[in-house]
Structure formats: C-alpha cells, structure tokens
Enzyme design. Structure first.
Site, PDB file in Angstrom:
ATOM      1  N   ASN A 167       0.890  -1.166   0.000  1.00 24.64           N
ATOM      2  CA  ASN A 167       0.000   0.000   0.000  1.00 24.64           C
ATOM      3  C   ASN A 167       0.923   1.210   0.000  1.00 24.64           C
ATOM      4  OD1 ASN A 167      -1.774   2.065   0.431  1.00 24.64           O
ATOM      5  ND2 ASN A 167      -2.363   1.451   2.507  1.00 24.64           N
TER       6      ASN A 167
ATOM      7  N   LYS B 137       0.248   4.263  -0.314  1.00 23.87           N
ATOM      8  CA  LYS B 137      -0.313   5.490   0.298  1.00 23.87           C
ATOM      9  C   LYS B 137      -0.038   6.691  -0.606  1.00 23.87           C
ATOM     10  CE  LYS B 137       0.059   3.210   4.713  1.00 23.87           C
ATOM     11  NZ  LYS B 137       0.215   3.292   6.157  1.00 23.87           N
TER      12      LYS B 137
ATOM     13  N   HIS C 299      -9.261   1.690   4.795  1.00 28.30           N
ATOM     14  CA  HIS C 299      -7.988   1.811   5.511  1.00 28.30           C
ATOM     15  C   HIS C 299      -8.165   2.771   6.692  1.00 28.30           C
ATOM     16  CE1 HIS C 299      -3.844   2.769   6.423  1.00 28.30           C
ATOM     17  NE2 HIS C 299      -3.548   1.617   5.843  1.00 28.30           N
TER      18      HIS C 299
ATOM     19  N   GLU D  13      -6.416   5.067   7.781  1.00 27.41           N
ATOM     20  CA  GLU D  13      -6.118   6.485   7.498  1.00 27.41           C
ATOM     21  C   GLU D  13      -7.320   7.167   6.857  1.00 27.41           C
ATOM     22  OE1 GLU D  13      -2.507   5.656   5.408  1.00 27.41           O
ATOM     23  OE2 GLU D  13      -1.568   5.086   7.305  1.00 27.41           O
TER      24      GLU D  13
ATOM     25  N   GLU E 172      -5.343  -4.649  10.417  1.00 22.71           N
ATOM     26  CA  GLU E 172      -4.315  -3.650  10.669  1.00 22.71           C
ATOM     27  C   GLU E 172      -4.599  -2.933  11.982  1.00 22.71           C
ATOM     28  OE1 GLU E 172      -2.380  -2.591   6.569  1.00 22.71           O
ATOM     29  OE2 GLU E 172      -3.787  -1.060   7.172  1.00 22.71           O
TER      30      GLU E 172
ATOM     31  N   GLY F 154       2.721   2.411  10.748  1.00 21.06           N
ATOM     32  CA  GLY F 154       3.695   3.486  10.590  1.00 21.06           C
ATOM     33  C   GLY F 154       4.391   3.874  11.886  1.00 21.06           C
TER      34      GLY F 154
ATOM     35  N   SER G  30       3.564  -2.107  10.223  1.00 19.42           N
ATOM     36  CA  SER G  30       5.010  -2.237  10.432  1.00 19.42           C
ATOM     37  C   SER G  30       5.541  -3.637  10.107  1.00 19.42           C
ATOM     38  CB  SER G  30       5.381  -1.832  11.863  1.00 19.42           C
ATOM     39  OG  SER G  30       4.991  -0.481  12.102  1.00 19.42           O
TER      40      SER G  30
END
Ligand code: 13P
Length: 254
Positions: free
Chosen positions: A13, A15, A98, A100, A170, A176, A216
């Site tokens: 991904n 991003k 996701h 985010e 996730e 991250g 991660s």
C-alpha cells in the site's frame, strides 16, 4: 488450519507516495525480484499512478490495486473515482476502509460497505481493512470492534462474492509506528476474524478467505508473522516502497 485452502497475498500500500515516473521506476525494480514468487503480489498505488503502473507490470506476475473507490457509477461527486474507471484501465484490486481514510477522511463502516459492494459488483477485488485503536485494545474491546467492522463492512456481501474479498487486519497502533503486533497478537485477531466469517457464512467459506496482517510488517518480522496459521499475507506500507524489502517479504510468504 489448512493454509492451502487459500491464496497467500502480499500487497504493497504505497499510500500518498511516488509520482507516476517514480512508480514506474519502483515497479521495474520490483518485477524481477518477485518474478518467482509463490504468492500473489500486488502494488496498490495512488490514482494518478494507476495507468502507468498497469502498463509497467504487463507480462509480469505483479497485479495493480487502487487505494479507494467511490460506490456510485458516475455523477456529481467531485474528486471521486468510479469502479468503471478503475476497471477500464486494468486495475484488479482496491484497498477499502484503511484506517487512514477512517481517521482523516470520515470513512465509516457504512461507506466501507457501500464501496465493497460496488467494487464486487464491478469485478474488482476489495482488500477490506479492519483494526482497533490503541485505547480500544487497552480497554479490552478489540474483539467487539473487529466483530462490528466485519459484520458491517461485509453487510449484504454474498457467500459467492466473499470468494473475491481479502481482509486486512491492521491494528491502528501498529501502522507506521514501527510497533508491530507480536505474531501471537496478529494470529489471535486473524483467527477471530475467521471465526466471525464462519459465523456469518460458514466454515468452508471462512477457510477460503485470505486474511492479511498489516502494521510495520518488514523483512525482519515477516517470516514469523506469516508463519502463523491464520495470517495468509501482508498489507505493507513503508517497506513496500523499497524494492528489496518488499521482495524479501514476498519471499517469506512463499
Ligand atoms: P506500515 O507498514 O508503514 O506500518 O503501514 C501499514 C499499512 O497501513 C498498510 O496498509
């Protein structure tokens, strides 16, 4: 648990990283490194990179995914992209829900569900992301949060459609941050997701669903995570932007 019942999938991904020319260059680096992969390899890239990316991977085993899609076919939705637009240029997968997007762009389980239904109807394969916040884990409600997301995000998805759905677990606190869930933590929730799918559908259908871990994941921890019975792949952020690291994760899935 028999892992041979499902496909191992490693997806990057990207991003909001890489311009079209940078995307082409990275894919050219990745392709030879993953050419003999035993798993499915996907790069999910920004919208403006998609056409270049599809062209760049032609004739290789790398598939291309988008990072979101709207649920309407067309109309007055400024700034949005439809399933038809993605299909026409040869996109196969799409990341949905996701964290985010949930955190910064108002994504809800209802809109994740609408996008999932639309993607499936158009023949795109959704990678549906679920995961708990740190304080939800600390309050010991991880399972409630995940059960709710799975139920709502897959609402009205048929057993036949489920065959084309990938789930990505996730944990938001691991994205991250360099803080990976331990392999046991990842396995615990991935197994719980499968149990929820078995409840909503049946065991056979649940056993066939690819469940990825994301957060991660890197070339150093992939082996252990992917060695777990219910962890069938990875959704990789940072490490997917470095060809050698991404290829090492792909190797770990083989
Ligand atoms: P990182 O691998 O950078 O933690 O990102 C994970 C992720 O969000 C993949 O979708």
């Amino acid at each position: 648990m028999d892992k041979s019942k499902r496909k191992a999938i490693i997806a990057g991904n990207w991003k909001m990283n890489k311009t079209p020319s940078e995307a082409k260059a990275l894919l050219e680096e990745i392709k030879p490194l993953v050419a003999d992969a035993d798993c499915e390899v996907i790069a999910c890239v920004p919208y403006v990179d998609l056409a270049v990316a599809v062209e760049a991977v032609k004739g290789s085993n790398v598939k291309i995914g988008a990072e979101n899609v709207h649920w309407e076919e067309k109309g007055a939705f400024t700034g949005e992209i439809s399933t038809g637009m993605l299909k026409e240029i040869g996109v196969e997968y799409v990341v949905l829900g996701h964290s985010e997007r949930r955190q910064y762009f108002g994504e809800t389980d209802e809109t994740v569900n609408k996008r999932t239904k639309a993607a499936l109807a158009a023949g795109l394969k959704p990678i549906v992301c679920v995961g708990e916040l740190l304080w939800e884990r600390e309050c010991d409600i991880t399972e409630e949060v995940i059960a709710r997301q799975i139920k709502l995000d897959l609402w009205d998805v048929t057993e036949d459609e489920l065959k084309n759905v990938v789930i990505a677990y996730e944990p938001v606190w691991a994205i991250g941050t360099g803080k990976t869930a331990t392999a046991d933590q990842a396995e615990e929730v991935c197994a719980f997701i499968r149990a929820q799918l078995a409840k909503l559908y049946n065991q056979e259908a649940a056993d066939a669903v690819t469940i990825q871990y994301g957060g991660s994941m890197n070339d150093g921890n992939a082996d252990e995570l992917l060695g777990k019975a219910d962890v069938d792949g990875g959704l990789i952020g940072g490490a997917s932007l470095v060809a050698e690291k991404f290829a090492a994760i792909v190797k770990a899935a083989g």
